[in-house]
Design a protein around this motif. Structure first.
Motif, PDB file in Angstrom:
ATOM      1  N   VAL A 152       0.814  -1.210   0.000  1.00  0.00           N
ATOM      2  CA  VAL A 152       0.000   0.000   0.000  1.00  0.00           C
ATOM      3  C   VAL A 152       0.848   1.261   0.000  1.00  0.00           C
ATOM      4  O   VAL A 152       0.426   2.308  -0.508  1.00  0.00           O
ATOM      5  CB  VAL A 152      -0.978  -0.013   1.199  1.00  0.00           C
ATOM      6  N   ALA A 153       2.074   1.187   0.520  1.00  0.00           N
ATOM      7  CA  ALA A 153       2.952   2.361   0.542  1.00  0.00           C
ATOM      8  C   ALA A 153       3.238   2.866  -0.870  1.00  0.00           C
ATOM      9  O   ALA A 153       3.431   4.069  -1.079  1.00  0.00           O
ATOM     10  CB  ALA A 153       4.258   2.031   1.258  1.00  0.00           C
ATOM     11  N   VAL A 154       3.270   1.955  -1.846  1.00  0.00           N
ATOM     12  CA  VAL A 154       3.496   2.372  -3.231  1.00  0.00           C
ATOM     13  C   VAL A 154       2.343   3.231  -3.715  1.00  0.00           C
ATOM     14  O   VAL A 154       2.538   4.299  -4.302  1.00  0.00           O
ATOM     15  CB  VAL A 154       3.692   1.135  -4.139  1.00  0.00           C
ATOM     16  N   ALA A 155       1.124   2.807  -3.487  1.00  0.00           N
ATOM     17  CA  ALA A 155      -0.043   3.569  -3.934  1.00  0.00           C
ATOM     18  C   ALA A 155      -0.162   4.898  -3.188  1.00  0.00           C
ATOM     19  O   ALA A 155      -0.563   5.916  -3.774  1.00  0.00           O
ATOM     20  CB  ALA A 155      -1.306   2.743  -3.755  1.00  0.00           C
ATOM     21  N   LEU A 156       0.188   4.902  -1.911  1.00  0.00           N
ATOM     22  CA  LEU A 156       0.034   6.122  -1.113  1.00  0.00           C
ATOM     23  C   LEU A 156       0.914   7.265  -1.613  1.00  0.00           C
ATOM     24  O   LEU A 156       0.633   8.428  -1.321  1.00  0.00           O
ATOM     25  CB  LEU A 156       0.345   5.830   0.357  1.00  0.00           C
ATOM     26  N   ARG A 157       1.955   6.956  -2.371  1.00  0.00           N
ATOM     27  CA  ARG A 157       2.793   8.020  -2.946  1.00  0.00           C
ATOM     28  C   ARG A 157       1.974   8.963  -3.813  1.00  0.00           C
ATOM     29  O   ARG A 157       2.348  10.125  -4.001  1.00  0.00           O
ATOM     30  CB  ARG A 157       3.884   7.412  -3.838  1.00  0.00           C
ATOM     31  N   TYR A 158       0.886   8.483  -4.376  1.00  0.00           N
ATOM     32  CA  TYR A 158       0.131   9.242  -5.367  1.00  0.00           C
ATOM     33  C   TYR A 158      -1.114   9.903  -4.788  1.00  0.00           C
ATOM     34  O   TYR A 158      -1.908  10.491  -5.535  1.00  0.00           O
ATOM     35  CB  TYR A 158      -0.239   8.317  -6.529  1.00  0.00           C
ATOM     36  N   PHE A 159      -1.293   9.811  -3.467  1.00  0.00           N
ATOM     37  CA  PHE A 159      -2.445  10.401  -2.798  1.00  0.00           C
ATOM     38  C   PHE A 159      -1.991  11.534  -1.874  1.00  0.00           C
ATOM     39  O   PHE A 159      -0.881  11.476  -1.325  1.00  0.00           O
ATOM     40  CB  PHE A 159      -3.186   9.344  -1.977  1.00  0.00           C
ATOM     41  N   PRO A 160      -2.824  12.560  -1.678  1.00  0.00           N
ATOM     42  CA  PRO A 160      -2.475  13.627  -0.734  1.00  0.00           C
ATOM     43  C   PRO A 160      -2.287  13.061   0.672  1.00  0.00           C
ATOM     44  O   PRO A 160      -3.004  12.146   1.085  1.00  0.00           O
ATOM     45  CB  PRO A 160      -3.690  14.559  -0.792  1.00  0.00           C
ATOM     46  N   ASP A 161      -1.314  13.610   1.389  1.00  0.00           N
ATOM     47  CA  ASP A 161      -1.059  13.136   2.754  1.00  0.00           C
ATOM     48  C   ASP A 161      -1.729  13.994   3.814  1.00  0.00           C
ATOM     49  O   ASP A 161      -1.570  13.759   5.017  1.00  0.00           O
ATOM     50  CB  ASP A 161       0.448  13.046   3.025  1.00  0.00           C
ATOM     51  N   GLY A 162      -2.491  14.999   3.367  1.00  0.00           N
ATOM     52  CA  GLY A 162      -3.214  15.855   4.301  1.00  0.00           C
ATOM     53  C   GLY A 162      -2.454  17.087   4.746  1.00  0.00           C
ATOM     54  O   GLY A 162      -3.011  17.935   5.447  1.00  0.00           O
ATOM     55  N   SER A 163      -1.197  17.209   4.330  1.00  0.00           N
ATOM     56  CA  SER A 163      -0.388  18.346   4.788  1.00  0.00           C
ATOM     57  C   SER A 163      -0.622  19.603   3.964  1.00  0.00           C
ATOM     58  O   SER A 163      -0.239  20.702   4.392  1.00  0.00           O
ATOM     59  CB  SER A 163       1.099  17.968   4.738  1.00  0.00           C
ATOM     60  N   ASP A 164      -1.224  19.477   2.798  1.00  0.00           N
ATOM     61  CA  ASP A 164      -1.416  20.611   1.897  1.00  0.00           C
ATOM     62  C   ASP A 164      -2.865  20.626   1.424  1.00  0.00           C
ATOM     63  O   ASP A 164      -3.230  19.917   0.488  1.00  0.00           O
ATOM     64  CB  ASP A 164      -0.457  20.490   0.703  1.00  0.00           C
ATOM     65  N   PRO A 165      -3.716  21.434   2.059  1.00  0.00           N
ATOM     66  CA  PRO A 165      -5.138  21.459   1.672  1.00  0.00           C
ATOM     67  C   PRO A 165      -5.358  21.809   0.213  1.00  0.00           C
ATOM     68  O   PRO A 165      -6.265  21.257  -0.426  1.00  0.00           O
ATOM     69  CB  PRO A 165      -5.727  22.530   2.603  1.00  0.00           C
ATOM     70  N   ALA A 166      -4.547  22.697  -0.339  1.00  0.00           N
ATOM     71  CA  ALA A 166      -4.729  23.088  -1.743  1.00  0.00           C
ATOM     72  C   ALA A 166      -4.441  21.910  -2.670  1.00  0.00           C
ATOM     73  O   ALA A 166      -5.150  21.691  -3.662  1.00  0.00           O
ATOM     74  CB  ALA A 166      -3.819  24.267  -2.083  1.00  0.00           C
ATOM     75  N   ALA A 167      -3.394  21.158  -2.341  1.00  0.00           N
ATOM     76  CA  ALA A 167      -3.061  19.986  -3.152  1.00  0.00           C
ATOM     77  C   ALA A 167      -4.167  18.939  -3.068  1.00  0.00           C
ATOM     78  O   ALA A 167      -4.516  18.304  -4.072  1.00  0.00           O
ATOM     79  CB  ALA A 167      -1.731  19.395  -2.699  1.00  0.00           C
ATOM     80  N   ALA A 168      -4.722  18.778  -1.873  1.00  0.00           N
ATOM     81  CA  ALA A 168      -5.808  17.814  -1.705  1.00  0.00           C
ATOM     82  C   ALA A 168      -7.034  18.238  -2.505  1.00  0.00           C
ATOM     83  O   ALA A 168      -7.717  17.410  -3.117  1.00  0.00           O
ATOM     84  CB  ALA A 168      -6.153  17.673  -0.229  1.00  0.00           C
ATOM     85  N   GLU A 169      -7.314  19.544  -2.522  1.00  0.00           N
ATOM     86  CA  GLU A 169      -8.461  20.044  -3.278  1.00  0.00           C
ATOM     87  C   GLU A 169      -8.249  19.827  -4.775  1.00  0.00           C
ATOM     88  O   GLU A 169      -9.162  19.405  -5.489  1.00  0.00           O
ATOM     89  CB  GLU A 169      -8.664  21.525  -2.986  1.00  0.00           C
ATOM     90  N   ALA A 170      -7.029  20.101  -5.265  1.00  0.00           N
ATOM     91  CA  ALA A 170      -6.730  19.902  -6.683  1.00  0.00           C
ATOM     92  C   ALA A 170      -6.815  18.423  -7.056  1.00  0.00           C
ATOM     93  O   ALA A 170      -7.316  18.066  -8.131  1.00  0.00           O
ATOM     94  CB  ALA A 170      -5.340  20.452  -7.000  1.00  0.00           C
ATOM     95  N   PHE A 171      -6.359  17.563  -6.154  1.00  0.00           N
ATOM     96  CA  PHE A 171      -6.425  16.121  -6.386  1.00  0.00           C
ATOM     97  C   PHE A 171      -7.885  15.687  -6.519  1.00  0.00           C
ATOM     98  O   PHE A 171      -8.249  14.946  -7.439  1.00  0.00           O
ATOM     99  CB  PHE A 171      -5.755  15.383  -5.230  1.00  0.00           C
ATOM    100  N   GLY A 172      -8.724  16.160  -5.622  1.00  0.00           N
ATOM    101  CA  GLY A 172     -10.141  15.810  -5.664  1.00  0.00           C
ATOM    102  C   GLY A 172     -10.822  16.313  -6.925  1.00  0.00           C
ATOM    103  O   GLY A 172     -11.644  15.605  -7.522  1.00  0.00           O
ATOM    104  N   ALA A 173     -10.464  17.528  -7.353  1.00  0.00           N
ATOM    105  CA  ALA A 173     -11.061  18.083  -8.565  1.00  0.00           C
ATOM    106  C   ALA A 173     -10.645  17.272  -9.792  1.00  0.00           C
ATOM    107  O   ALA A 173     -11.469  16.999 -10.678  1.00  0.00           O
ATOM    108  CB  ALA A 173     -10.645  19.543  -8.726  1.00  0.00           C
ATOM    109  N   ALA A 174      -9.372  16.879  -9.836  1.00  0.00           N
ATOM    110  CA  ALA A 174      -8.886  16.089 -10.971  1.00  0.00           C
ATOM    111  C   ALA A 174      -9.568  14.731 -11.031  1.00  0.00           C
ATOM    112  O   ALA A 174      -9.975  14.268 -12.101  1.00  0.00           O
ATOM    113  CB  ALA A 174      -7.367  15.915 -10.877  1.00  0.00           C
TER     114      ALA A 174
END
Length: 262
Positions: A152-174
């Motif tokens: 699972v650590a391999v897949a988690l590289r490609y998901f937001p880690d919660g430290s950057d709200p803007a990045a998480a928002e962009a990830f969700g929009a994409a």
């Protein structure tokens, strides 16, 4: 280390289509899956021997919106038009992963003469009831990484880690944008076509089916069905890999390159 891609842009029927390109040699076209979250860095594993062309599907990844796309037929026409625009000096190999494997199957079935060898990496599309795919709608978002990779650590590289709200928002929009396109492609028959096994019989190109033995999204038990239905196919199982087999086992790309170069 970041992979250095060349970015090519084409207007294909009014859709700005972005192709990430790397390497030199015989061309290889790679069709991605139902999301682009993992990117295209894996293509570096082929770039020492091939010119790898990684387009983003219309309405997904780096490419522009495509409100006209109603189903897979529109995608097939799009890619035939992109082939015309690329105007390649020699016949390319074709690789499709997951949903892109379904797409590559239909594309090769209708236009086999435009491609050399075909590689299907954990392809979607058969919807065999004896070996069902995971129900994506039933997977909680926090559980998805565990379905994408055995480690699972391999897949988690490609998901937001919660430290950057803007990045998480962009990830969700994409993901929402890509999910809209996937929904249109799957509206009629789900992730595939009821006659796909019949289509496979038309693909007389040398083919390689590649699958991770620990794939929880599309079970490796489907792999022999693909090999049996393709006229000239062999199977390469990747031990200990889940769905993101190229990311989890990078040596997989070397094995694919060996097949393409042979």
């Amino acid at each position: 280390m970041a992979v250095d891609f060349e970015t090519l842009t084409y207007d294909i029927g009014g859709v700005q289509t972005v192709v990430k390109a790397i390497g030199t040699g015989k061309p290889v076209i790679f069709l991605h899956g139902a999301a682009t979250l993992e990117g295209f860095d894996f293509a570096a594993g082929l770039a020492d021997r091939f010119r790898v062309l990684c387009p983003s599907h219309p309405g997904m990844g780096h490419s522009g919106d495509a409100p006209h796309v109603a189903d897979m037929r529109d995608m097939l026409v799009h890619y035939l038009n992109l082939l015309d625009a690329l105007d390649l000096a020699e016949k390319p190999h074709l690789i499709g992963f997951s949903m892109g494997g379904w797409m590559a199957t239909e594309l090769a079935a209708i236009a086999r003469d435009r491609f050399d060898k075909v590689v299907l990496m954990a392809p979607a599309g058969l919807n065999d009831p004896a070996h069902p795919a995971a129900d994506l709608g039933a997977i909680a978002p926090q559980d998805l990484p565990g379905y994408l990779a055995h480690d699972v650590a391999v897949a988690l590289r490609y998901f937001p880690d919660g430290s950057d709200p803007a990045a998480a928002e962009a990830f969700g929009a994409a993901r929402g944008r890509e999910g809209d396109m996937v929904g249109r492609l799957c509206a009629h028959h789900g992730m595939g076509h009821p006659n796909l096994r019949r289509f496979l019989a038309r693909i007389t190109n040398p083919a390689l089916v590649v699958w991770g033995t620990e794939d929880r999204l599309l079970p490796a038990a489907q792999a022999p069905l693909w090999v049996a239905a393709l006229p000239d196919a062999r199977l390469h199982l990747v031990e200990g890999a889940g769905h993101l087999l190229a990311q989890e086992r990078p040596e997989t790309m070397t094995a694919i390159g060996d097949f393409l170069a042979a």
